[in-house]
Scaffold this motif. Structure first.
Motif, PDB file in Angstrom:
ATOM      1  N   ARG A  70     -28.392  14.381 -56.406  1.00 27.60           N
ATOM      2  CA  ARG A  70     -28.366  12.989 -55.947  1.00 27.60           C
ATOM      3  C   ARG A  70     -26.942  12.557 -55.599  1.00 27.60           C
ATOM      4  NH1 ARG A  70     -31.095  10.373 -53.717  1.00 27.60           N
ATOM      5  NH2 ARG A  70     -30.867   8.385 -54.768  1.00 27.60           N
ATOM      6  N   ALA A  71     -25.971  13.029 -56.382  1.00 25.67           N
ATOM      7  CA  ALA A  71     -24.567  12.686 -56.114  1.00 25.67           C
ATOM      8  C   ALA A  71     -24.062  13.374 -54.844  1.00 25.67           C
ATOM      9  CB  ALA A  71     -23.697  13.080 -57.307  1.00 25.67           C
ATOM     10  N   ALA A  72     -24.458  14.629 -54.651  1.00 21.60           N
ATOM     11  CA  ALA A  72     -23.987  15.399 -53.495  1.00 21.60           C
ATOM     12  C   ALA A  72     -24.670  14.968 -52.207  1.00 21.60           C
ATOM     13  CB  ALA A  72     -24.222  16.893 -53.740  1.00 21.60           C
ATOM     14  N   LEU A  73     -25.937  14.566 -52.293  1.00 19.28           N
ATOM     15  CA  LEU A  73     -26.721  14.242 -51.098  1.00 19.28           C
ATOM     16  C   LEU A  73     -27.589  13.010 -51.382  1.00 19.28           C
ATOM     17  CD1 LEU A  73     -26.759  15.997 -48.450  1.00 19.28           C
ATOM     18  CD2 LEU A  73     -29.014  16.771 -49.160  1.00 19.28           C
ATOM     19  N   PRO A  74     -26.966  11.833 -51.495  1.00 18.49           N
ATOM     20  CA  PRO A  74     -27.707  10.629 -51.910  1.00 18.49           C
ATOM     21  C   PRO A  74     -28.831  10.237 -50.950  1.00 18.49           C
ATOM     22  CG  PRO A  74     -25.447  10.088 -51.277  1.00 18.49           C
ATOM     23  CD  PRO A  74     -25.537  11.565 -51.310  1.00 18.49           C
TER      24      PRO A  74
END
Length: 201
Positions: A70-74
């Protein structure tokens, strides 16, 4: 076209999901991985709109990877797709930002519909599982108590658990005792079994 990544360690299940979803006119499988530690790199390379993650994966579980993904590809919606319909898993998935939580035994039409709904920002949760999660309540265990119970699941001795987690034996005993009390069980085996059943581990 909605771009999908599948993370599933069982080859036959992964191939079947990919084949069935690819039959839909507006869905395209752009990546498939078989281990949890491959998820973030594959997502970064292929930029899916939706990621379907199994929970029980080699390396790292889908739940463990979820916050990092989620942090890398919100912009990528994450659907947890599992055979393990445990209330604690649902709660952990939702708290980590999953768009949905579905069990694998549903029809592929429902999964395709869930993918489309996830892209629009909807949250999709299996209704029976949602009811069970509300009934079970949140995990009473601290992170360290979960670590100790998990390390003790295979029947490891206090000394083994202490060595694995780099803790003193008295600290391990204290955490196990606390976990047993919080789960209202008689011993660490029962506490571990209950915690695993509820998806707290």
């Amino acid at each position: 076209m909605i771009r999908i990544m599948i993370a599933e360690d069982q080859g036959m299940m992964r191939d079947a999901l990919a084949l069935l979803l690819d039959l839909e006119d507006d869905l395209q499988i752009v990546a498939q991985v078989a281990a949890g530690d491959e998820i973030v790199a594959a997502a970064a390379a292929h930029r899916p709109d939706v990621a379907l993650l199994d929970i029980e994966l080699p390396g790292r579980s889908g739940l463990d990877v979820l916050p990092e993904l989620r942090a890398a590809l919100p912009e990528c919606a994450v659907l947890i797709l599992t055979t393990f319909a445990r209330p604690g898993y649902l709660r952990r998935a939702m708290e980590a930002g999953a768009a949905g939580f579905l069990v694998k035994d549903g029809p592929v039409e429902e999964l395709a519909a869930a993918v489309r709904r996830a892209v629009t920002g909807e949250r999709i949760i299996d209704p029976a599982l949602a009811a069970a999660a509300l009934h079970a309540g949140p995990s009473p265990l601290t992170e360290r108590e979960r670590d100790v119970l998990t390390a003790a699941l295979d029947g490891a001795t206090i000394a083994d658990v202490a060595a694995r987690l780099h803790l003193s034996e008295s600290t391990v005993r204290n955490h196990l005792s606390s976990a047993i009390g919080k789960t209202h069980t008689r011993n660490r085996i029962e506490a571990g079994r209950l915690a695993r059943h509820n998806g707290w581990l």
